[in-house]
Design a protein around this motif. Structure first.
Motif, PDB file in Angstrom:
ATOM      1  N   SER A1079      23.047  17.464  49.380  1.00 18.59           N
ATOM      2  CA  SER A1079      21.839  16.655  49.292  1.00 18.59           C
ATOM      3  C   SER A1079      21.005  17.120  48.105  1.00 18.59           C
ATOM      4  CB  SER A1079      21.029  16.778  50.585  1.00 18.59           C
ATOM      5  OG  SER A1079      21.826  16.461  51.698  1.00 18.59           O
ATOM      6  N   CYS A1080      20.156  16.239  47.641  1.00 14.70           N
ATOM      7  CA  CYS A1080      19.250  16.606  46.555  1.00 14.70           C
ATOM      8  C   CYS A1080      18.201  17.551  47.118  1.00 14.70           C
ATOM      9  CB  CYS A1080      18.597  15.361  45.964  1.00 14.70           C
ATOM     10  SG  CYS A1080      17.723  15.682  44.414  1.00 14.70           S
ATOM     11  N   ILE A1081      18.169  18.757  46.613  1.00 16.40           N
ATOM     12  CA  ILE A1081      17.314  19.808  47.153  1.00 16.40           C
ATOM     13  C   ILE A1081      16.198  20.056  46.155  1.00 16.40           C
ATOM     14  CG2 ILE A1081      17.233  22.214  47.885  1.00 16.40           C
ATOM     15  CD1 ILE A1081      20.226  21.908  48.604  1.00 16.40           C
ATOM     16  N   LEU A1082      14.997  19.896  46.617  1.00 16.77           N
ATOM     17  CA  LEU A1082      13.829  20.107  45.777  1.00 16.77           C
ATOM     18  C   LEU A1082      13.532  21.586  45.675  1.00 16.77           C
ATOM     19  CD1 LEU A1082      11.540  17.265  47.134  1.00 16.77           C
ATOM     20  CD2 LEU A1082      12.948  17.232  45.089  1.00 16.77           C
ATOM     21  N   CYS A1111       9.496  14.447  47.138  1.00 13.54           N
ATOM     22  CA  CYS A1111      10.181  13.621  46.158  1.00 13.54           C
ATOM     23  C   CYS A1111      10.048  14.285  44.792  1.00 13.54           C
ATOM     24  CB  CYS A1111       9.596  12.202  46.128  1.00 13.54           C
ATOM     25  SG  CYS A1111       7.846  12.145  45.659  1.00 13.54           S
ATOM     26  N   GLY A1112      10.741  13.744  43.876  1.00 15.14           N
ATOM     27  CA  GLY A1112      10.697  14.275  42.523  1.00 15.14           C
ATOM     28  C   GLY A1112      12.054  14.785  42.092  1.00 15.14           C
ATOM     29  N   GLN A1113      12.022  15.648  41.108  1.00 15.99           N
ATOM     30  CA  GLN A1113      13.254  16.168  40.528  1.00 15.99           C
ATOM     31  C   GLN A1113      13.731  17.374  41.304  1.00 15.99           C
ATOM     32  OE1 GLN A1113      13.358  16.573  36.250  1.00 15.99           O
ATOM     33  NE2 GLN A1113      14.536  18.455  36.372  1.00 15.99           N
ATOM     34  N   GLY A1114      14.996  17.404  41.595  1.00 18.44           N
ATOM     35  CA  GLY A1114      15.609  18.516  42.295  1.00 18.44           C
ATOM     36  C   GLY A1114      16.995  18.789  41.748  1.00 18.44           C
ATOM     37  N   LEU A1115      17.747  19.531  42.513  1.00 21.33           N
ATOM     38  CA  LEU A1115      19.110  19.883  42.129  1.00 21.33           C
ATOM     39  C   LEU A1115      20.027  19.597  43.302  1.00 21.33           C
ATOM     40  CD1 LEU A1115      18.616  23.335  40.328  1.00 21.33           C
ATOM     41  CD2 LEU A1115      19.066  21.129  39.258  1.00 21.33           C
ATOM     42  N   ARG A1116      21.224  19.186  42.973  1.00 24.20           N
ATOM     43  CA  ARG A1116      22.261  19.085  43.981  1.00 24.20           C
ATOM     44  C   ARG A1116      23.416  19.969  43.558  1.00 24.20           C
ATOM     45  NH1 ARG A1116      25.257  13.223  43.727  1.00 24.20           N
ATOM     46  NH2 ARG A1116      25.823  13.197  41.502  1.00 24.20           N
ATOM     47  N   ASP A1137      28.554  32.848  38.268  1.00 20.01           N
ATOM     48  CA  ASP A1137      27.699  33.764  39.024  1.00 20.01           C
ATOM     49  C   ASP A1137      27.274  33.170  40.356  1.00 20.01           C
ATOM     50  OD1 ASP A1137      27.877  35.597  36.991  1.00 20.01           O
ATOM     51  OD2 ASP A1137      26.049  34.900  35.981  1.00 20.01           O
ATOM     52  N   SER A1138      26.927  31.911  40.361  1.00 20.47           N
ATOM     53  CA  SER A1138      26.420  31.296  41.582  1.00 20.47           C
ATOM     54  C   SER A1138      27.506  30.684  42.440  1.00 20.47           C
ATOM     55  CB  SER A1138      25.381  30.211  41.237  1.00 20.47           C
ATOM     56  OG  SER A1138      25.990  29.163  40.492  1.00 20.47           O
ATOM     57  N   GLY A1139      28.590  30.280  41.826  1.00 21.26           N
ATOM     58  CA  GLY A1139      29.634  29.620  42.586  1.00 21.26           C
ATOM     59  C   GLY A1139      29.399  28.141  42.773  1.00 21.26           C
ATOM     60  N   TYR A1140      28.452  27.580  42.022  1.00 21.31           N
ATOM     61  CA  TYR A1140      28.112  26.171  42.171  1.00 21.31           C
ATOM     62  C   TYR A1140      28.150  25.469  40.823  1.00 21.31           C
ATOM     63  CZ  TYR A1140      26.236  27.327  46.792  1.00 21.31           C
ATOM     64  OH  TYR A1140      26.079  27.755  48.080  1.00 21.31           O
ATOM     65  N   VAL A1141      28.347  24.164  40.895  1.00 17.06           N
ATOM     66  CA  VAL A1141      28.079  23.263  39.787  1.00 17.06           C
ATOM     67  C   VAL A1141      26.772  22.562  40.126  1.00 17.06           C
ATOM     68  CG1 VAL A1141      28.877  21.280  38.470  1.00 17.06           C
ATOM     69  CG2 VAL A1141      30.527  22.941  39.331  1.00 17.06           C
ATOM     70  N   GLU A1142      25.784  22.717  39.259  1.00 21.48           N
ATOM     71  CA  GLU A1142      24.461  22.172  39.543  1.00 21.48           C
ATOM     72  C   GLU A1142      24.227  20.916  38.711  1.00 21.48           C
ATOM     73  OE1 GLU A1142      21.653  25.208  38.804  1.00 21.48           O
ATOM     74  OE2 GLU A1142      22.404  26.571  40.363  1.00 21.48           O
ATOM     75  N   GLU A1143      23.523  19.983  39.295  1.00 21.01           N
ATOM     76  CA  GLU A1143      23.226  18.729  38.623  1.00 21.01           C
ATOM     77  C   GLU A1143      21.822  18.288  39.009  1.00 21.01           C
ATOM     78  OE1 GLU A1143      26.096  15.157  37.968  1.00 21.01           O
ATOM     79  OE2 GLU A1143      24.981  14.745  39.802  1.00 21.01           O
ATOM     80  N   CYS A1145      18.928  15.916  40.005  1.00 21.37           N
ATOM     81  CA  CYS A1145      18.876  14.708  40.803  1.00 21.37           C
ATOM     82  C   CYS A1145      17.416  14.348  41.042  1.00 21.37           C
ATOM     83  CB  CYS A1145      19.615  14.880  42.135  1.00 21.37           C
ATOM     84  SG  CYS A1145      18.965  16.252  43.130  1.00 21.37           S
ATOM     85  N   HIS A1146      17.204  13.175  41.499  1.00 23.60           N
ATOM     86  CA  HIS A1146      15.843  12.700  41.745  1.00 23.60           C
ATOM     87  C   HIS A1146      15.793  12.058  43.124  1.00 23.60           C
ATOM     88  CE1 HIS A1146      14.281  13.269  37.624  1.00 23.60           C
ATOM     89  NE2 HIS A1146      15.536  13.030  37.266  1.00 23.60           N
ATOM     90  N   ILE A1147      14.772  12.433  43.853  1.00 27.72           N
ATOM     91  CA  ILE A1147      14.485  11.790  45.139  1.00 27.72           C
ATOM     92  C   ILE A1147      13.348  10.818  44.893  1.00 27.72           C
ATOM     93  CG2 ILE A1147      13.664  12.131  47.489  1.00 27.72           C
ATOM     94  CD1 ILE A1147      14.996  14.811  47.518  1.00 27.72           C
ATOM     95  N   PRO A1148      13.584   9.532  45.072  1.00 24.69           N
ATOM     96  CA  PRO A1148      12.511   8.558  44.787  1.00 24.69           C
ATOM     97  C   PRO A1148      11.332   8.786  45.720  1.00 24.69           C
ATOM     98  CG  PRO A1148      14.342   7.503  45.923  1.00 24.69           C
ATOM     99  CD  PRO A1148      14.807   8.881  45.578  1.00 24.69           C
ATOM    100  N   CYS A1149      10.164   8.710  45.139  1.00 26.05           N
ATOM    101  CA  CYS A1149       8.949   8.889  45.921  1.00 26.05           C
ATOM    102  C   CYS A1149       8.677   7.630  46.729  1.00 26.05           C
ATOM    103  CB  CYS A1149       7.758   9.188  45.017  1.00 26.05           C
ATOM    104  SG  CYS A1149       7.871  10.787  44.176  1.00 26.05           S
ATOM    105  N   PRO A1150       8.110   7.779  47.881  1.00 26.35           N
ATOM    106  CA  PRO A1150       7.801   6.592  48.685  1.00 26.35           C
ATOM    107  C   PRO A1150       6.672   5.790  48.063  1.00 26.35           C
ATOM    108  CG  PRO A1150       6.977   8.587  49.736  1.00 26.35           C
ATOM    109  CD  PRO A1150       7.786   9.041  48.573  1.00 26.35           C
ATOM    110  N   LEU A1151       6.801   4.504  48.121  1.00 26.12           N
ATOM    111  CA  LEU A1151       5.783   3.587  47.620  1.00 26.12           C
ATOM    112  C   LEU A1151       5.173   2.862  48.804  1.00 26.12           C
ATOM    113  CD1 LEU A1151       7.621   2.080  44.510  1.00 26.12           C
ATOM    114  CD2 LEU A1151       5.941   3.931  44.566  1.00 26.12           C
TER     115      LEU A1151
END
Length: 1771
Positions: A1079-1082, A1111-1116, A1137-1143, A1145-1151
């Motif tokens: 999931s997109c993690i803030l 909401c906003g910019q995060g990482l998955r 080092d971390s064992g992850y591929v990071e990217e 992501c954005h969680i849209p803010c509620p309108l």
């Protein structure tokens, strides 16, 4: 006999008395070790010799000290469980006769029981003589004594009785045999109750009860539902401290002995149930005569005394058409090997076959093909008893022969110092036991014939015979240390659920098993403790506690649209406030109540299950409400600022207003009530002159006169004061000149009231003026006084001549209450005299303000009107900050930590309960502390130290020479090496330390080979070649030497490879992403709240701040799979080092839903008076991504958001305004006097209603009501000079209410000039009737509709107010002013204002994210970590809904999984032979996989060191499974059948138990009839299972076929079973018949034999019976075949038969019902036709009545239906 018995009785009595005395008096209770020591007295003959002639002196006894339990008694019933005491035992039968025995089995004095047939009871002694007198004793009484202990005395009654039952004198009975009436005893006291208790075991199994006590036949024949059984348990009295057993009399003193038996029910016997036979096998021989077999398996084993299972195999001979060729009938021979013997050392001479291969030509086994009785165990139910301990068992076998009947008791304890084979009491054994001994083992080899007989070995063996001996490792059992002490009981307190606690003890393995030795036992043992726990203290209780509620926040309720338009600092009204929750232990109730304990927070898990207090609640901030004022009063006179000290010529004119309503609790919050303007020549006191009522002429009745004025001195309030105060002002005249009109004088009317002031204040360009007028009522006559000029009829005066500069005092809000040392108030005394808090002072800023200008100097405002700027107040109590104590430090990860590892950290926290207030002590800055764990010890470092391999050990020559096989000292053997444990400094250490810390145990045994002369010889391997890079390979070589180069088998590469390849080591690794994205993690907000996890509730965060966290910019994240060149998984740290591929992501803010601005107000709903005006909002944008939802929409897509306000419509927005009437103008033709009727006019203007002043501009006349235009001209009348002149009419009087036409109203006028004599004055009074809605009107109040709930302009929701308007309505419907209703005294009882509540749009409130959980898997690609959050407040009333995502997962870094992989078992292989005993092997391989194994084939073999220590239970027994391959002609067992379905014991569909059973079996297969006697027994086994079902059985039958049918028994799940009584399932007594038999046979036409055994007719025919009840003939049934005809009897020979006409009629008769009982199809057709015919008739009847045709007219055009659509999907 009579002489022997008394002497024997006396001897035994003396022995028992001496022993009892020694046990009760002379023996101390406890020795130094705490165990009871007793003295058992034996006769010397019994103690020293096994033979005794009975002549020894009874007083010569030998006391041997033996160990005893506390207070053991030799009373009846207490000897069970005390069979062995040291070397000797006391045995006592039910009759009371005691005998001494030895443990070696020699029983003494048992001949006493054969000497007499007289039963000796405890209450009747042997008879004295032939008179049959005997002693009789009563029961022993209670033990009495002065002190508790062994000094008590017990008595009983003794009397002499005759054999017939009557009592006689003591002298009749032999005195020598008189029983004692007193004995020593142990007195039990009340305080002993806590030392002893009943020890009750669990109820045993329910056992069947026989018919009678001496009959052992089971009750199975009469069982209907269940059998009677009995359960027993052991009930003993024990000491509470060491659980030692004592006599039951001690516990019986305190409580009744619990029952040791109880009745129970056992289900009826369940017979064995087997399946149907399989089909017959093929014939065992392809020619000649062979055998066929078929088998069946067991579905349910016999239980509760049910019948045993039948044979599972059936065998029959089979013949082939083709005869066997010549020679085929001869026997075939097969080499058969037996099992390997146990491994033994060369010094131990083997007894088994003495090392030689023996040939047995006979068959000595005479076993029957029966099934042995099996016993049930926890794991498996097997048909045999194994005295060896179960290696899979969790407990050590008990060596007590009384508890384990499979073990023989050890008669000499000195020879077996360590009866438990698992324990190692000798410390040196810990090192000695690791020595490995190599022995040998042998096996039997024989030649078998095809008929199962043995033959000479030479018929089967050739040059290379099978191996009959081999080297082996001597088995050594696993050795464990002694048990540790029991841990403290986990239950240290009494809980509510009354669940018992447990305690644990452990032991360590000091020697692992080798060579197939006994496996290691369980290393941990757990037992229940504190089961009842009545004496334990109550367990601590945990409850939720809460902090104070936080600040009330309104901004969290704002929507996105409102958030940008509102100043959050001034918000008020409804809001939300939060608080924190934490778990604490309930404080001790015994603590003083005045001490308020603040418990330290504990783990939230301790409060799990309890209702969590709410952490969010609505709140409200008071909004500043405006005061309600009266209108401003008129400006007052020019006054001094202080009339008591009048100074200067400057003053002020003031106007005031009063407060009609002020907010509760803040009366001083209203704005200024006084306004001032500067003025000149102020005066505090003025003369007030009031004109007199009558003018008194000076001469006569008319002409000039004098009017006396009333002159008063008044103050500023108009109240009369002393005239002295007005002495500075000129006194007005007390008399004023006046004039009474004379006959012929001009008469002028009185002055009109002053008009309103034209301006509110005076400026340079405009001044205020007022006007009044008067009119000429009569013109003068000749000689009369002339009328005044026109300007004299009008007067003007200035008004509001003060400058337009208004000043007022402005007072700000009162400040906080502060301490004031100079305040002259008594510290803690309130104004009402009550003692309360300390007194302080409040201050506020007061400034002089100029209207519409700003602040000016204070001198411009009157000082007398200045508000106070300081006042006393009560100082609020100081509230200091209250915090909880710090929680306990979190536990450190482990008791030790490896070296060179970052030190672990631990933390603690505390929570603010009360925040400081009113100057209290501030909260501490530190709420969270973290520290490194205290210096944890470094985990000990131990390693295995291996020594050199020893020489290859072969089977000894002495064994080789006696066995068949190679004689040379060569071949396969075993080599061993030593193994020791060393510490970090290479010092020797205990082996158990390495077992715990050093990992896998290195191999200590390795297979080796000593080359034989015929073996192939090879050189050593060369070094590996160099690697050229990653991905390549390297090789090494060897070559044949000597004669091996010429041997053919040595040249075979698959047996002797000369080249070996391996992959080159490589440090390059490949990485690729694996799995799905998380999931997109803030990003988490920094600060302690992120570390505290649950404790941070986001208190104080606005919705905008919460939204930023949602909401906003995060990482998955996506897991990274790291691979080496061989595609094997390696640690992720080698790639990342971390064992992850990071990217990103954005969680849209509620309108949120967006609405339009407020529309314009609609016109007032009431055209006149009070009504409502409404405005609304429209939908602009819908909500997205979980924003605030829109309100309800109407059909026009308009949001149902509106606001209604009260409004007042002017009934007449414009009104007619009339100027004063002009003079009455009389048109005279001649110069007659100007009197009589004339005309006067006035100017009519249309002006705005309520406009003041004569200069109000005129409006268009069309704006005013034309119906109500006043007249602009009217006739008038001027009296002539000699006529009476009257004043204008006054106002009409008020009609009394209610209006009544019988009532009158009147008006009056006065005489202004008297007429000439002879002329009278007109009427003074006019009267008219009070007519409703004409001259009389009634009035009532009317209220408008309520407005919507009105909030403060800075409030979002919360408390508000609603209002409505009040109107005064005349009876004709006209709205008039409220003053009219007030004049009539009407009281309004309706509320015009009320409180209301606007629901707050509460958005969902969530807790903070919990910390990430531990990974679900320690390795592999399936691991996931989770975090979650909870809902603290659900959304309410258009608040933002809760998001669906309450938990988040992300993959764990992929770590390689190393696992021991057990391969599949190979088929049974026999080494060196065709059949016999062999093994099924499987390999144990260390593999690495990605975590999804075994679902995928990603496992790859790696170095065994990566898998760590091999589990000890995966020993050679697991890798090598014994098996056998039957030889031709052998009788053998089939493979195990599949486990049957799980079956429960049920009665009428209800289960007796929760655990079911499964069974499987092995049947016997016979291949040669001659070998039938050597067949093994069929076997079966059971095991417990879960999820069982109740099965029922019933007979099933097929249809009849020639009076035969198939019948079988079927289980409820569809499985067919054998249906005989002996096999369970279906019972024979209700089995359906398979063949139908009738006597006499059924030979009549259309007849057949029925299941009841009588002849019947086929379907469609009816039986006609004879008088004897037999079938006479069958006649065809008319109509339905199922309808039976009447049975007729006939004795005649001629039988009437149906005629052809009758047959024809029967075939064509109309019968609506068929033979099967169903309605025929033609019936439906007839019904449908009849219905259609009826409809046709009805239609024809209506044709004559058909109405005439109407002309067609064009229909009016339809208006098109227009729908407004804005693209909304909801439309």
């Amino acid at each position: 006999m009579e002489e022997v018995i008394p002497s024997l009785r006396r001897l035994l009595w003396d022995i028992s008395q001496s022993c009892v005395q020694s046990l009760t008096e002379d023996t101390p209770l406890h020795d130094a070790s705490g165990d009871r020591q007793g003295c058992v007295c034996l006769p010397s003959a019994l103690a020293n010799d096994n033979s005794w002639d009975g002549t020894s002196d009874r007083t010569s006894n030998t006391c041997q000290s033996v160990e005893r339990n506390d207070w053991q008694s030799t009373g009846s019933g207490e000897e069970e469980g005390k069979k062995s005491i040291g070397r000797s035992m006391i045995l006592k039968d039910d009759s009371g006769v005691s005998a001494w025995t030895r443990p070696d089995g020699h029983h003494l004095l048992l001949f006493l029981l054969s000497l007499t047939a007289i039963r000796v009871h405890s209450d009747i002694d042997f008879p004295k003589d032939s008179q049959h007198f005997s002693w009789k004793t009563g029961q022993w009484g209670r033990c009495l004594g002065e002190e508790c202990g062994s000094g008590g005395t017990q008595t009983r009654m003794v009397w002499c009785v005759h054999a017939e039952g009557w009592t006689t004198h003591h002298s009749n009975c032999p005195q020598a045999d008189k029983p004692e009436g007193q004995r020593h005893c142990f007195k039990v006291c009340e305080w002993h109750q806590h030392l002893f208790e009943w020890e009750v075991s669990e109820w045993g199994a329910c056992l069947l009860v026989p018919y009678f006590s001496d009959e052992l036949k089971l009750q199975t024949a009469e069982c209907v539902t269940a059998q009677h059984g009995i359960q027993r348990r052991r009930v003993q009295c024990s000491h509470t401290n060491n659980r030692t057993l004592v006599t039951s009399r001690i516990c019986e003193f305190f409580s009744q002995k619990p029952s040791g038996e109880q009745a129970c029910l056992i289900p009826c016997p369940q017979d064995c149930v087997v399946s149907l036979f399989t089909s017959w096998s093929s014939c065992s021989r392809s020619c000649g005569v062979g055998l066929q077999h078929r088998t069946r398996h067991i579905l349910a084993t016999p239980m509760y005394g049910g019948a045993s299972c039948p044979n599972l195999t059936q065998t029959r001979t089979c013949s082939n058409i083709t005869p066997c060729p010549l020679g085929e009938g001869e026997f075939h021979y097969s080499l058969k090997v037996g099992v390997w013997s146990e491994c033994r050392l060369p010094l131990q001479r083997g007894v088994w076959l003495n090392g030689r291969t023996m040939v047995d030509f006979s068959s000595n086994s005479k076993k029957k093909n029966t099934v042995k009785r099996h016993t049930q165990s926890f794991h498996h139910d097997q048909h045999y008893l194994d005295p060896k301990p179960d290696p899979n068992s969790d407990t050590i076998p008990d060596t007590n022969p009384d508890l384990n009947p499979n073990l023989k008791p050890d008669t000499n304890s000195d020879l077996n110092p360590n009866p438990n084979p698992y324990l190692s009491p000798d410390p040196d054994l810990k090192r000695k036991a690791w020595d490995i001994e190599v022995g040998y083992q042998t096996r039997q080899v024989r030649c078998t014939r095809s008929d199962g007989k043995n033959a000479m070995l030479s018929l089967c063996t050739h040059d290379d015979g099978p191996l009959t001996f081999q080297s082996c490792v001597m088995p050594k059992d696993c050795i464990a240390s002694n048990w540790s002490s029991w841990s403290p009981c986990s239950k240290t307190c009494r809980a509510v659920d009354l669940s018992p606690g447990f305690r644990i003890r452990t032991r360590r393995v000091t020697q692992i098993s080798i060579g197939g030795g006994r496996e290691c036992p369980a290393q941990e043992e757990k037992e229940a403790c504190n089961i009842i726990g009545d004496l334990l203290p109550n367990c601590p209780r945990y409850v939720w506690r809460t902090t104070d509620w936080g600040e009330c926040l309104v901004a969290s309720l704002l929507s996105q649209q409102d958030r940008k338009l509102v100043d959050a600092s001034v918000l008020c009204g409804g809001g939300l406030q939060t608080r924190d929750t934490y778990c604490v232990q309930v404080p001790n109730t015994s603590a003083p109540r005045h001490r308020k304990e603040v418990s330290r927070p504990v783990s939230r898990r301790l409060c799990a299950g309890m209702e969590l207090p709410t952490a969010v609640q609505p709140c409200s901030l008071l909004c500043p409400e405006a005061c309600l004022f009266s209108p401003w009063g008129p400006w007052g006179p020019c006054l001094h600022d202080n009339c008591l000290e009048a100074q200067g010529r400057k003053g002020f004119r003031q106007r005031r207003r009063v407060v009609l309503w002020s907010p509760p609790g803040s009366p001083d919050s209203c704005v200024h009530l006084v306004e001032s303007i500067p003025c000149e020549e102020p005066a505090c006191y003025l003369w007030q002159s009031q004109p007199g009522a009558l003018c008194v002429p000076s001469k006569g009745g008319c002409g000039p006169g004098i009017m006396v004025n009333t002159v008063l001195c008044v103050n500023t309030q108009g109240m009369e004061v002393s005239s002295v105060l007005c002495q500075d002002s000129p006194t007005p005249p007390l008399e004023a000149a006046c004039e009474v009109a004379c006959l012929g004088d001009c008469v002028v009317g009185s002055w009109s009231p002053w008009s309103s002031c034209s301006n509110s204040c005076s400026t340079k360009n405009a001044e205020g003026r007022q006007r009044r007028t008067r009119t000429v009522l009569a013109l003068p006559g000749e000689g009369g006084r002339a009328c005044p000029a026109g300007p004299a009829l009008e007067e003007w005066k200035p008004c509001n001549n003060h400058p337009c500069m208004v000043f007022y005092w402005e007072a700000l809000v009162w400040g906080p209450c502060m301490e004031d040392a100079a305040l002259s108030l008594n510290g803690s005394i309130l104004w009402n005299g009550t003692t309360t808090c300390a007194v302080g002072a409040q201050s506020r800023k007061v400034t002089c303000m100029k209207m519409n200008a700003g602040q000016v100097i204070p001198k411009r405002c009157p000082d007398s009107a200045r508000p106070k700027n300081i006042r006393p107040c009560l100082l609020p109590l100081k509230k200091d900050c209250v915090v909880t104590p710090f929680s306990e430090w979190t536990a450190c990860p482990s008791p030790c930590q490896p070296a060179n590892v970052t030190a672990a950290r631990q933390s603690r926290y505390r929570t603010i309960i009360h925040r400081p207030a009113h100057g209290g002590q501030e909260c501490p800055d530190t709420l969270y502390e973290e520290r490194e764990c205290e210096s944890l010890p470094v985990c000990p470092v131990y390693r295995w130290k291996t020594h050199k391999w020893q020489a290859c050990t072969l089977v000894p020559d002495s064994v080789r020479l006696g066995m068949a096989g190679p004689v040379e000292a060569c071949g396969n053997g075993l080599e061993t090496r030593g193994l020791s444990c060393v510490g970090e400094d290479d010092r020797p250490a205990d082996m158990a330390q390495c077992l715990q810390w050093a990992g896998a145990v290195p191999d200590r045994v390795w297979e080796c080979r000593v080359p034989c002369p015929e073996d192939c010889t090879l050189s050593a391997w060369s070094k590996f070649s160099e690697c050229l890079g990653c991905g390549g390979s390297r090789s090494r070589k060897r070559f044949l030497t000597g004669r091996s180069k010429k041997k053919g088998r040595c040249l075979r590469a698959e047996l002797y490879p000369l080249v070996e390849m391996e992959a080159c080591p490589c440090d390059n690794f490949l990485s690729r992403p694996y799995g799905n994205w998380s999931s997109c993690i803030l990003p988490e907000s920094p600060g302690p709240s992120a570390m505290l996890g649950w404790r941070g509730k986001g208190e104080g965060l606005t919705e905008a701040q919460r939204e930023a966290r949602e909401c906003g910019q995060g990482l998955r994240y996506r897991a990274l799979l790291c691979l080496d060149q061989q595609e094997q998984v390696v640690s992720h740290t080698l790639c990342s080092d971390s064992g992850y591929v990071e990217e990103v992501c954005h969680i849209p803010c509620p309108l949120d839903c967006k609405l339009s601005d407020w529309s314009a107000w609609t016109p007032c709903s009431a055209p006149c008076g009070g009504g409502l005006k409404i405005r609304s909002k429209w939908l602009r944008e819908k909500a997205f991504n979980g924003g605030r939802p829109c309100p309800e929409l109407d059909l026009r897509n308009q949001a149902q958001v509106y606001e209604a306000m009260p409004c007042h419509s002017q009934c007449k927005q414009y009104e007619w305004r009339a100027e004063p009437w002009s003079m009455c103008t009389i048109n005279t033709v001649d110069e007659l006097p100007a009197c009589g009727e004339g005309v006067q006019s006035r100017k009519i203007r249309c002006v705005r209603t309520g406009a003041e002043g004569a200069h109000e501009p005129s409006k268009d006349d069309s704006l005013c009501d034309q119906k109500e235009i006043p007249p602009g001209a009217q006739t008038c009348f001027l009296p002539c000079p000699e006529e009476c002149v009257m004043s204008n009419w006054g106002q009409w009087s008020t009609c009394p209410l209610p209006c009544d036409s019988g009532m009158l109203r009147n008006r009056t006028r006065q005489v202004l000039r008297l007429p000439a004599p002879g002329i009278s004055c007109p009427e003074h009074t006019q009267m008219e009737a009070c007519l409703l809605n004409s001259t009389c009107f009634s009035y009532h109040y009317n209220v408008s509709a309520w407005s919507t709930c009105q909030l403060n302009e800075n409030a979002v929701c919360g408390p508000g107010s609603r209002s409505r308007l009040l109107d005064c309505v005349r009876s004709d419907g006209k709205v008039v002013g409220l003053s009219v209703c007030e004049e009539f005294g009407l009281v309004n009882e309706e509320m015009l204002a009320g409180s209301c509540m606007v629901d707050c749009p509460v958005s969902c409130v969530l807790s903070d994210w919990s910390p990430w959980s531990e990974c679900s898997h320690t390795c592999g690609n399936q691991g996931q970590t989770m975090r979650f959050r909870t809902i603290l407040q659900q959304a309410h009333d258009e608040g933002r809904p809760c998001p669906p995502l309450l938990s988040q997962t992300k993959p764990c870094p992929i770590r390689p999984c190393y696992t021991w992989l057990l391969g599949d078992r190979t088929p049974c292989t026999v080494e060196g032979a065709v059949c016999g005993e062999g093994v099924r092997r499987r390999n144990l391989t260390c593999v690495v996989h990605e975590g999804d194994w075994p679902t995928t084939s990603s496992a790859k073999a790696v170095d065994e060191g990566l898998c760590g220590g091999r589990l000890w239970r995966e020993s050679e027994q697991d890798l090598l499974l014994p098996c056998s391959i039957p030889c031709p002609g052998d009788c053998h067992l089939t493979d195990w059948s599949s486990w049957s379905s799980c079956q429960l014991t049920c009665l009428e569909g209800r289960s007796f138990e929760t655990t079911g059973r499964q069974a499987r079996s092995r049947a016997v297969v016979v291949t040669v009839l001659e070998n039938l006697d050597n067949c093994p027994q069929q076997v079966f086994e059971t095991r417990p299972c879960k999820g069982g079902r109740c099965h029922s059985y019933e007979w099933r039958a097929s249809g009849w076929n020639d009076n035969e049918r198939a019948v079988w028994c079927q289980r409820s799940d569809g499985v067919n079973v054998t249906g005989f009584t002996v096999t369970g399932g279906c019972f024979l007594h209700n089995r359906p018949t398979t063949v139908r038999h009738c006597h006499p046979p059924c030979t009549k036409p259309f007849s057949h034999c029925t299941p009841s055994g009588v002849c019947g007719c086929e379907k469609g025919y009816t039986e006609v019976m004879t008088t004897h009840g037999f079938l006479d003939y069958c006649t065809k049934t008319p109509g339905a075949d199922t309808k039976k005809a009447d049975v007729k009897t006939s004795s005649g020979r001629l039988k009437p038969g149906p005629s052809q006409a009758q047959d024809l009629f029967s075939e064509w008769s109309l019968r609506p019902v068929g033979p099967d009982g169903r309605v025929k199809f033609w019936v439906y057709g007839v019904t449908a036709g009849g219905f259609i015919l009826i409809l046709l008739i009805i239609a024809l009847l209506f044709l004559p009545c058909k109405p005439p045709k109407m002309k067609k007219t064009a229909s009016p055009p339809q208006k098109p239906l227009t729908l407004a659509y804005d693209g909304d999907a909801d439309m």
